[in-house]
Design a protein around this motif. Structure first.
Motif, mmCIF file in Angstrom:
data_model
loop_
_atom_site.group_PDB
_atom_site.id
_atom_site.type_symbol
_atom_site.label_atom_id
_atom_site.label_comp_id
_atom_site.label_asym_id
_atom_site.label_seq_id
_atom_site.Cartn_x
_atom_site.Cartn_y
_atom_site.Cartn_z
ATOM 1 N N ARG A 167 0.616 -0.677 -0.117
ATOM 2 C CA ARG A 167 0.111 -0.257 -0.005
ATOM 3 C C ARG A 167 0.680 0.812 -0.229
ATOM 4 O O ARG A 167 0.953 2.224 -0.868
ATOM 5 C CB ARG A 167 -1.180 -0.252 1.602
ATOM 6 N N LEU A 168 2.280 1.188 1.130
ATOM 7 C CA LEU A 168 2.878 2.927 1.022
ATOM 8 C C LEU A 168 3.582 2.935 -0.412
ATOM 9 O O LEU A 168 3.293 3.627 -1.368
ATOM 10 C CB LEU A 168 3.890 2.152 1.633
ATOM 11 N N GLN A 169 4.193 1.188 -0.951
ATOM 12 C CA GLN A 169 4.821 2.037 -2.260
ATOM 13 C C GLN A 169 3.317 1.732 -3.532
ATOM 14 O O GLN A 169 3.931 2.890 -4.440
ATOM 15 C CB GLN A 169 4.883 0.736 -2.885
ATOM 16 N N GLU A 170 2.077 1.654 -3.536
ATOM 17 C CA GLU A 170 1.511 2.330 -4.736
ATOM 18 C C GLU A 170 1.403 4.021 -3.832
ATOM 19 O O GLU A 170 0.834 4.803 -4.805
ATOM 20 C CB GLU A 170 -0.172 1.328 -3.692
ATOM 21 N N ILE A 171 0.982 4.247 -2.716
ATOM 22 C CA ILE A 171 1.694 5.456 -2.451
ATOM 23 C C ILE A 171 2.360 6.666 -3.094
ATOM 24 O O ILE A 171 1.873 7.714 -3.542
ATOM 25 C CB ILE A 171 1.285 6.399 -0.988
ATOM 26 N N LYS A 224 4.178 10.180 -7.369
ATOM 27 C CA LYS A 224 4.712 10.059 -8.960
ATOM 28 C C LYS A 224 4.347 10.029 -10.202
ATOM 29 O O LYS A 224 4.917 11.246 -11.058
ATOM 30 C CB LYS A 224 5.827 9.161 -9.052
ATOM 31 N N VAL A 225 2.919 10.029 -10.111
ATOM 32 C CA VAL A 225 1.922 9.992 -11.287
ATOM 33 C C VAL A 225 1.722 11.525 -11.124
ATOM 34 O O VAL A 225 1.636 12.212 -12.099
ATOM 35 C CB VAL A 225 1.327 8.985 -11.257
ATOM 36 N N GLN A 226 0.896 11.565 -10.167
ATOM 37 C CA GLN A 226 0.151 13.279 -10.005
ATOM 38 C C GLN A 226 1.448 14.570 -9.778
ATOM 39 O O GLN A 226 1.962 14.629 -11.025
ATOM 40 C CB GLN A 226 -0.266 13.238 -8.359
ATOM 41 N N GLU A 227 2.734 13.906 -9.715
ATOM 42 C CA GLU A 227 4.184 14.964 -10.127
ATOM 43 C C GLU A 227 3.924 14.752 -11.651
ATOM 44 O O GLU A 227 4.779 16.188 -12.266
ATOM 45 C CB GLU A 227 5.131 14.760 -9.215
ATOM 46 N N ALA A 228 4.196 13.948 -12.416
ATOM 47 C CA ALA A 228 4.556 13.921 -13.518
ATOM 48 C C ALA A 228 3.137 14.212 -14.423
ATOM 49 O O ALA A 228 3.635 15.246 -15.331
ATOM 50 C CB ALA A 228 4.388 12.545 -13.576
ATOM 51 N N ARG A 229 1.951 14.882 -13.899
ATOM 52 C CA ARG A 229 0.705 14.920 -14.495
ATOM 53 C C ARG A 229 0.675 16.396 -14.075
ATOM 54 O O ARG A 229 0.693 16.686 -15.294
ATOM 55 C CB ARG A 229 -0.425 14.175 -13.891
ATOM 56 N N LEU A 230 1.766 16.847 -13.274
ATOM 57 C CA LEU A 230 0.905 18.579 -12.562
ATOM 58 C C LEU A 230 2.603 19.222 -13.978
ATOM 59 O O LEU A 230 2.242 20.342 -14.682
ATOM 60 C CB LEU A 230 1.563 19.178 -11.270
ATOM 61 N N MET A 231 3.595 18.582 -13.434
ATOM 62 C CA MET A 231 4.800 19.109 -15.043
ATOM 63 C C MET A 231 4.300 19.402 -16.528
ATOM 64 O O MET A 231 4.606 19.947 -17.646
ATOM 65 C CB MET A 231 5.978 17.590 -14.717
ATOM 66 N N ALA A 232 3.654 17.927 -17.066
ATOM 67 C CA ALA A 232 3.127 17.966 -17.939
ATOM 68 C C ALA A 232 2.168 19.366 -18.173
ATOM 69 O O ALA A 232 1.977 19.679 -19.322
ATOM 70 C CB ALA A 232 2.487 16.713 -18.265
ATOM 71 N N ILE A 233 1.239 19.353 -17.166
ATOM 72 C CA ILE A 233 0.554 19.985 -17.177
ATOM 73 C C ILE A 233 1.180 22.110 -17.372
ATOM 74 O O ILE A 233 0.940 22.440 -18.062
ATOM 75 C CB ILE A 233 -0.610 20.297 -15.879
ATOM 76 N N ARG A 234 2.102 22.049 -16.404
ATOM 77 C CA ARG A 234 3.336 22.987 -16.643
ATOM 78 C C ARG A 234 3.303 23.594 -18.131
ATOM 79 O O ARG A 234 3.678 24.103 -18.613
ATOM 80 C CB ARG A 234 4.169 23.097 -15.283
ATOM 81 N N GLN A 235 4.215 22.341 -18.640
ATOM 82 C CA GLN A 235 4.585 22.356 -19.323
ATOM 83 C C GLN A 235 3.506 22.598 -20.980
ATOM 84 O O GLN A 235 3.593 23.449 -21.646
ATOM 85 C CB GLN A 235 5.191 20.975 -20.385
ATOM 86 N N ARG A 236 2.196 22.252 -20.849
ATOM 87 C CA ARG A 236 1.061 22.486 -21.510
ATOM 88 C C ARG A 236 0.858 24.314 -21.480
ATOM 89 O O ARG A 236 0.971 25.369 -22.972
ATOM 90 C CB ARG A 236 0.386 21.763 -21.739
#
Length: 718
Positions: free
Chosen positions: A518-522, A527-539
């Motif tokens: 469970r901790l690994q999944e969190i 990390k997925v959320q951070e990558a998503r935010l980074m893609a939003i900033r790039q866009r």
């Protein structure tokens, strides 16, 4: 009488008429004799009435004096007590009271009428003990009232209002819960910053309650500008008085008198009677030597600063035989004691008692005034007893289970706090979609008003939900991974594990593995959320760069727009080319544009992303005034034929190509006028018409990005 004689003479002309008129003449004579009132001479003897002439119909009307009890018959069910008291009072007393009240120089109500006279009689004759008890406390509380009334520039005679409310008893409490000298209700006391709890009620504090009453009276006078209405509103409420004034159209207290409840009707007359009775108490013999007058004394104070305190021990330390003597100086204490850790509080006691305290210091005095017994504490919560269910006898069985909720689930965070700074052009719907939350949650977390756009630069707080953890299965009571400790076995002997302990250890190892997963999944989700935010900033950076490039292109078109000669030539060319355009072939029918019916939950951004279009295209093709759509609305998802001709002029015949090019060039140069709609921003308008924000500001001479509803904007084309 002349009429009767004339009738008799007429009747003598003939016997026939005499027989007809005689009964008619006898009837009024009988009624007249019955209606006559017996008259008395100077010695009290009845004077015999003069015999009336035949046919005399004059009726005697007896004029009675207004003060006579015979004038209006009194019915026991409809007796007005104030009117009756007025009639019973001698006229000389009424005139004397009226003259005295008229001589009182004050701004407060002092009108004299039968209601005031009834209460004057009540306080000066029928219930003298009540006013004498008030006179005993007058010298103790009136100096406090006069000090604060002068401080707030209010009439000094308003001090008699406390007599009407509480009879100068600081601990008075009405049947509806009004408390203190000025009888404040709980909500009103809260509005006036009077603190109330189980230990102290500042509504009974003489000085704090008096200052709050002055503030409240000044507020009411600012509403009504009439002291009679102010007193009525103090008793009945400002809202009730205002509603009655609006309903009846009356503006004064005595005009509203029939429309008020009985308590409020008697409030102003009682105040006037109390003021008169206390001012002329000596004239009515109310002040006597037998009264025990109370006088104000110089007071000293003792700050507690969170120490536990018992007022009865301080009374004994000051040398008073009555242990409750100091409660008259501290009436706001509800229990006569305060617990340790209470908010800062100051106790008042007479300065003359300092001689009994001697040179004792503050610490010693506070130590002596500690409560001898523990103060009452709130009762702890007891679980309800259910039939057939035994409560836990000890904590050991309860500790062996996880209870209704697992500790790990309670301790695990359900969301992650993210700070976001609003950029230009961002909307609440876009942010809610980006962070996978609802618009209502964003408004509640950041206290955003509904229907107001976001301002660039505003800092928002978003709680991003975390993925749900795997369901936690209960484990055995043994929660330790190591070997159990056996007190009886020697240190050298290691007992063998039982099958139950082996199963428990295996389940514990499986639970630990699930927790690690469970901790690994969190961590992975973060990390997925951070990558998503980074893609939003790039866009967003790409969009910003495109907007800047579009602004540079628009600037070049603006320079071309300044050429007035070219614009005139283009208009002439359009007129000539329009005449040369041939009609299209009858078989060349345009294909029907694709349509879409809006469903619940759809919005333009979602539809544009689904159909590989832009929001500006959907707005332009469907001629929308804003980006809002409603369920059931039909949208066109393909450019109309005229737009396709402008976008692809190569597919047109040669005569129509030149006309289309000239028309497109003309429309590109001529600006459009846009009327700002609800929810429009400068960024949304720039996206809708394909121009930059900077070009819109320059074309409309704007100094900021703010636009107003109904404002007309020039939108350059190109």
């Amino acid at each position: 009488m002349k009429q009767g004689i004339k009738q008799v003479k007429t009747a003598r002309n003939g016997r026939f008429w005499w027989l007809l008129v005689l009964p008619w003449l006898l009837l009024p004579t009988t009624e007249t004799s019955a209606q006559q009132v017996p008259q008395l001479d100077s010695e009290g003897r009845v004077i015999a009435p003069m015999p009336a002439l035949l046919g005399d119909t004059v009726r005697v009307r007896l004029e009675l004096q207004p003060d006579s009890l015979v004038a209006v018959p009194l019915v026991p069910a409809a007796v007005d007590s104030a009117r009756l008291e007025w009639l019973r009072t001698p006229p000389t007393v009424r005139d004397l009271v009226c003259d005295r009240i008229g001589c009182i120089e004050t701004d407060v109500p002092h009108q004299f009428n039968n209601s005031v006279m009834a209460f004057v009689t009540l306080f000066t004759a029928r219930n003298r003990d009540y006013l004498q008890r008030v006179l005993e406390r007058e010298n103790f509380y009136f100096p406090i009232f006069e000090k604060y009334l002068a401080q707030y520039n209010l009439p000094t005679d308003l001090k008699y209002l406390a007599v009407v409310e509480s009879a100068l008893i600081p601990t008075a409490k009405s049947h509806v819960g009004a408390t203190g000298l000025w009888q404040f209700m709980g909500p009103t006391a809260g509005d006036l910053r009077l603190k109330r709890d189980e230990w102290v009620d500042e509504r009974m504090h003489p000085e704090k309650a008096t200052e709050a009453a002055c503030k409240h009276l000044r507020y009411l006078y600012g509403i009504f500008h009439d002291w009679e209405l102010v007193l009525a509103a103090y008793n009945w409420g400002a809202g009730s008085v205002q509603r009655t004034m609006r309903r009846t159209g009356k503006k004064t207290f005595w005009d509203l008198y029939p429309h008020m409840p009985a308590e409020t009707r008697n409030y102003v007359p009682t105040f006037t009677a109390i003021m008169y009775s206390m001012k002329y108490a000596e004239a009515h013999g109310l002040r006597t030597d037998q009264l025990r007058y109370q006088y104000a004394e110089p007071l000293d104070t003792l700050g507690l600063r969170g120490h536990a305190f018992d007022l009865r021990r301080l009374s004994r330390a000051c040398g008073y035989a009555d242990s409750l003597y100091l409660t008259r100086f501290n009436p706001e204490l509800r229990r006569g004691a305060l617990p340790a850790g209470y908010r800062p509080y100051v106790v008042r006691f007479p300065a003359a008692a300092a001689a009994h305290l001697g040179d004792v210091d503050r610490a010693t005095l506070l130590a002596y005034c500690q409560p001898t017994a523990e103060l009452p504490q709130p009762l702890g919560f007891l679980p309800p007893r259910l039939a057939g269910v035994e409560p836990w006898t000890s904590q050991a069985p309860l500790a062996a289970t996880e209870g209704p909720r697992a500790e790990t689930e309670a301790a695990a965070p359900r969301s992650r706090r993210v700070a976001h700074k609003v950029r230009r052009g961002e909307t609440l719907a876009g942010l809610a979609e980006r962070f996978e939350v609802s618009q209502q949650q964003l408004r509640r977390w950041n206290e955003l008003p509904k229907g107001r756009p976001l301002k660039p630069g505003k800092q928002l707080v978003v709680f991003v939900p975390l993925p749900a953890a795997a369901p936690h299965r209960p484990v055995a009571p043994i929660a330790v991974a190591g070997p159990p400790v056996v007190a009886i076995a020697p240190a050298s002997v290691r007992p063998a594990l039982s099958p139950e302990e082996t199963v428990a250890r295996r389940e514990q190892a499986a639970a630990n593995a699930r927790e690690l997963a469970r901790l690994q999944e969190i961590t992975r989700q973060e990390k997925v959320q951070e990558a998503r935010l980074m893609a939003i900033r790039q866009r967003q950076a790409v969009q910003q760069a495109a907007a800047e490039a579009q602004a540079r292109t628009a600037a070049r078109f603006a320079q071309a727009q300044a050429a007035e000669a070219k614009r005139n030539e283009a208009k002439a060319a359009v007129a000539v080319a329009a005449e040369e355009i041939a009609e299209p072939a009858p078989g060349a029918a345009d294909e029907a544009p694709a349509t879409y019916v809006v469903r619940k939950g759809d919005y333009l951004t979602k539809l544009a992303r689904t159909h590989n279009l832009s929001v500006a295209q959907l707005v332009a093709w469907n001629k929308l005034k804003s980006e809002n759509v409603v369920p059931g609305q039909r949208l066109v998802l393909r450019a109309p034929a005229s737009t396709e001709m402008e976008a692809a002029p190569e597919a047109l015949p040669q005569p129509m190509k030149s006309a289309a090019k000239v028309a497109a060039a003309t429309r590109a140069e001529l600006p459009k006028v846009h009327l700002v709609q609800p929810g429009d921003t400068l960024f949304n308008i720039s996206r809708r018409f394909g121009v930059s924000v900077q070009l819109l500001r320059e074309a409309n001479h704007l100094t900021s990005d703010e636009v107003k509803l109904g404002q007309k904007l020039l939108v350059p084309q190109g």
